[in-house]
Design an enzyme around this catalytic site. Sequence first.
Site, mmCIF file in Angstrom:
data_model
loop_
_atom_site.group_PDB
_atom_site.id
_atom_site.type_symbol
_atom_site.label_atom_id
_atom_site.label_comp_id
_atom_site.label_asym_id
_atom_site.label_seq_id
_atom_site.Cartn_x
_atom_site.Cartn_y
_atom_site.Cartn_z
ATOM 1 N N GLU A 67 2.056 -5.204 11.186
ATOM 2 C CA GLU A 67 1.417 -3.888 11.196
ATOM 3 C C GLU A 67 2.144 -3.023 12.219
ATOM 4 O O GLU A 67 2.140 -3.311 13.417
ATOM 5 C CB GLU A 67 -0.062 -4.013 11.546
ATOM 6 N N GLU A 106 1.783 3.653 3.096
ATOM 7 C CA GLU A 106 2.343 3.060 4.311
ATOM 8 C C GLU A 106 3.868 3.126 4.221
ATOM 9 O O GLU A 106 4.531 2.195 3.779
ATOM 10 C CB GLU A 106 1.826 1.634 4.474
ATOM 11 N N HIS A 137 3.736 -3.467 7.024
ATOM 12 C CA HIS A 137 2.642 -2.533 6.734
ATOM 13 C C HIS A 137 2.493 -1.545 7.884
ATOM 14 O O HIS A 137 3.111 -1.682 8.936
ATOM 15 C CB HIS A 137 1.313 -3.293 6.583
ATOM 16 N N HIS A 178 0.865 -1.182 0.000
ATOM 17 C CA HIS A 178 0.000 0.000 0.000
ATOM 18 C C HIS A 178 0.902 1.232 0.000
ATOM 19 O O HIS A 178 1.778 1.379 0.855
ATOM 20 C CB HIS A 178 -0.909 0.000 1.231
#
Length: 322
Positions: free
Chosen positions: A210, A56, A147, A53
């Site tokens: 994450e 990010e 991410h 993405h």
Amino acid sequence: MDNFLALTLSGTTPRVRQGKGAGFRWRWLSHGLLELTPDAPVDRALILSAGIHGNETAPVEMLDKLLSALYSGSLTLTWRVLVVLGNPQALAAGIRYCHSDMNRMFGGRWQSFAESDETRRARELELSLDTFFSSGQARVRWHLDLHTAIRGSHHLRFGVLPQRDRPWETDFLAWLGAAGLEALVFHQAPGGTFTHFSSEHFGALSCTLELGKALPFRQNDLTQFNVTSQALSALLSGVETSTSFSPPLRYRVVSQITRHSDKFALYMDAQTLNFTAFAKGTLLAEEGDKRVTVTHDVEYVLFPNPSVACGLRAGLMLERLP
């Protein structure tokens, strides 16, 4: 190749596409794809990916610092590594994706999306992983996909692990804890993520990490991820990581909330954090005459997003494991 990130963001092809580093060889494969091979024989292969993405950016900056340490010789390489900056065009534009979410496309699912830069890139990345893993005889295969989350979280750093038929290896889960992950979420069904693809097709031990919240380049406070950076450095150099960490909490996915039409309503506001708890019977979402409620005593939400395209996931509901 000490300017890999700059080349990727500018879409520039380097004049020299392979060379020598400090104890390893490097090879530029394509925009956002770099292979590193130690001079000494190794039986471990690692995919290090970020930027699936494009908004990010913290993990991308972390990988850039790791590459600088490798090129300077301050960090030794003991794995074959494929470095992946997943969506170069979205990274350059500072947006999540240009057309469609690539992290729903892997495992051939890109064929179900309208053709776009993301579908072509998903196919290219699938082929790149196939070539990387088939060109060596690695006994150990890992994939760490870095991410950041769209919204804040009760756990600043957490991992999401794909559905897997075999038990997870304890050293892999231990490393995730040493990397500062406060929670681990275990999927119970297949999906179109990059990590599910590498796990299902190549038997890799895979995890989506994450790390904090999505911010533009040069606005990230990377110090909050020092423990993760240090664990990655230790991993690359073959050094044992610290064992003095609190084991991550464990969750498993019990249901998915999916938006099917414009009538969909998710009853969580923009301030709802990842891992917010909801009691049994709580109304989570409605769509026409369909109601989504909490069925366990307590469930925790992950990735709530009411504005996803129709047919996509608007949230996951979790339960805590002992």
